[in-house]
Design an enzyme around this catalytic site. Structure first.
Site, mmCIF file in Angstrom:
data_model
loop_
_atom_site.group_PDB
_atom_site.id
_atom_site.type_symbol
_atom_site.label_atom_id
_atom_site.label_comp_id
_atom_site.label_asym_id
_atom_site.label_seq_id
_atom_site.Cartn_x
_atom_site.Cartn_y
_atom_site.Cartn_z
ATOM 1 N N ASN A 1 0.879 -1.213 0.053
ATOM 2 C CA ASN A 1 0.008 -0.007 0.061
ATOM 3 C C ASN A 1 0.918 1.226 0.040
ATOM 4 O OD1 ASN A 1 -1.792 1.992 0.530
ATOM 5 N ND2 ASN A 1 -2.531 1.338 2.510
ATOM 6 N N LYS B 1 0.137 4.161 -0.288
ATOM 7 C CA LYS B 1 -0.590 5.396 0.420
ATOM 8 C C LYS B 1 -0.340 6.473 -0.378
ATOM 9 C CE LYS B 1 0.212 3.331 4.872
ATOM 10 N NZ LYS B 1 0.132 3.362 6.329
ATOM 11 N N HIS C 1 -9.607 0.865 4.915
ATOM 12 C CA HIS C 1 -8.186 0.976 5.426
ATOM 13 C C HIS C 1 -8.576 1.930 7.004
ATOM 14 C CE1 HIS C 1 -4.025 2.179 6.491
ATOM 15 N NE2 HIS C 1 -4.026 1.244 5.851
ATOM 16 N N GLU D 1 -6.844 4.245 7.987
ATOM 17 C CA GLU D 1 -6.690 5.584 7.897
ATOM 18 C C GLU D 1 -7.883 6.175 7.152
ATOM 19 O OE1 GLU D 1 -3.156 5.166 5.642
ATOM 20 O OE2 GLU D 1 -2.027 4.737 7.646
ATOM 21 N N GLU E 1 -5.426 -5.658 10.506
ATOM 22 C CA GLU E 1 -4.432 -4.229 10.793
ATOM 23 C C GLU E 1 -4.759 -3.868 12.018
ATOM 24 O OE1 GLU E 1 -2.356 -3.033 6.879
ATOM 25 O OE2 GLU E 1 -4.265 -1.824 7.126
ATOM 26 N N GLY F 1 2.109 1.751 10.842
ATOM 27 C CA GLY F 1 3.045 3.074 10.630
ATOM 28 C C GLY F 1 3.843 3.244 11.983
ATOM 29 N N SER G 1 3.306 -2.596 10.379
ATOM 30 C CA SER G 1 4.833 -2.574 10.518
ATOM 31 C C SER G 1 5.390 -3.893 10.116
ATOM 32 C CB SER G 1 4.944 -2.210 12.022
ATOM 33 O OG SER G 1 4.490 -0.785 12.432
HETATM 34 C C1 PEP Z 1 -0.841 -0.262 5.904
HETATM 35 O O1 PEP Z 1 -0.689 0.789 5.848
HETATM 36 O O2 PEP Z 1 -1.780 -0.951 5.720
HETATM 37 C C2 PEP Z 1 0.305 -0.552 6.792
HETATM 38 C C3 PEP Z 1 0.101 -1.764 7.475
HETATM 39 O O3 PEP Z 1 1.270 0.512 7.158
HETATM 40 P P1 PEP Z 1 2.654 -0.024 7.894
HETATM 41 O O4 PEP Z 1 3.150 -1.168 7.132
HETATM 42 O O5 PEP Z 1 3.503 1.086 7.537
HETATM 43 O O6 PEP Z 1 2.397 -0.172 9.228
#
Ligand code: PEP
Length: 262
Positions: free
Chosen positions: A9, A11, A94, A96, A166, A172, A212
């Site tokens: 992703n 973003k 997601h 976010e 997630e 992040g 992460s």
């Molecule tokens: C994500 O954006 O779905 C995500 C898991 O980000 P990160 O790997 O940076 O934690």
């Protein structure tokens, strides 16, 4: 057998030139028959990246989609537009989008159904905040999000989508779930799917872990019996790191027995 699936992703990152360069690096070094690999560039880069993936095994995905097919919805991008661009996957729900753009469980469900209706494979994100985890509400939150996303879908929907667990506190932050925490949540999610959509759907649905994920922690997470892949944010922006995660998935798949026969 559930094939591992690793999705990146990107973003709201990368110019056209940067996106094209990263896609080209990945097509050179990310080829494996042992896992499905997907990249989700920003909308602005989809048209530029799509032709670069022709002839490669890497699938193209978008990061969001609107539920109507067309019309007076300024700023929205619809399922037929994504299909037209060559997308096969789309991330929906997601955290976010839920947090910053107020996306409700109901909206996630509408997006999911629209994506499926147009032949896109949705990657449906669910996960609890730290406060919810600490309050012992993790499974309640996941259940509510699963119900919101999947209500009204026919039972055989689950083999056509990908779920991504997630935990919000891991996205992040550099603080990933332990393999045990991930396995516990994935097992519960699979159990929910089995109870609500049928045992075969429970075995068939692929559940990614996201939060992460790095080259260093990917193998430990992917070795868990109910972890079928990873949704990768930050580490997907660097070709070397993303390729290492894909390689970890391929090695785990080669060294462990099939996760399910459906
Ligand atoms: C994500 O954006 O779905 C995500 C898991 O980000 P990160 O790997 O940076 O934690």
């Amino acid at each position: 057998m559930r094939r591992p699936i690793i999705a990146g992703n990107w973003k709201a990152n990368l110019t056209l030139r940067e996106a094209a360069a990263l896609a080209q690096q990945l097509t050179r070094s990310c080829e494996t028959a042992a896992a499905d690999v997907v990249i989700c560039p920003p909308f602005t880069a989809l048209a530029a990246v799509a032709p670069l993936l022709t002839g490669s095994r890497i699938g193209l995905g978008a990061q969001d989609v609107f539920w109507e097919p067309a019309g007076a919805f300024t700023g929205e991008v619809t399922p037929p537009m994504l299909v037209d661009l060559g997308c096969r996957y789309v991330i929906v729900g997601h955290s976010e989008r839920r947090t910053h753009f107020g996306e409700s469980d109901e909206a996630v469900g509408r997006k999911l159904r629209a994506a499926l209706a147009h032949g896109l494979a949705p990657i449906v994100c669910i996960g609890e905040t730290l406060a919810q985890r600490e309050a012992g509400e993790t499974m309640d939150v996941l259940t509510r999000q699963l119900e919101g996303a999947l209500s009204g879908c026919p039972p055989d929907t689950c083999r056509r989508l990908i779920l991504a667990y997630e935990p919000v506190w891991a996205i992040g932050t550099g603080k990933h779930a332990t393999p045990e925490q991930a396995q516990e949540a994935h097992q519960a999610i699979r159990r929910w799917v089995a109870q609500h959509c049928g045992p075969e759907e429970g075995q068939a649905v692929r559940i990614q872990y996201g939060g992460s994920v790095t080259a260093a922690n990917a193998a430990g997470l992917l070795q868990q019996p109910d972890v079928d892949g990873a949704l990768v944010g930050g580490a997907s922006l660097k070709a070397d790191a993303f390729v290492a995660i894909v390689q970890a998935a391929a090695s785990v798949a080669a060294s462990t027995k099939p996760k399910a026969v459906v």
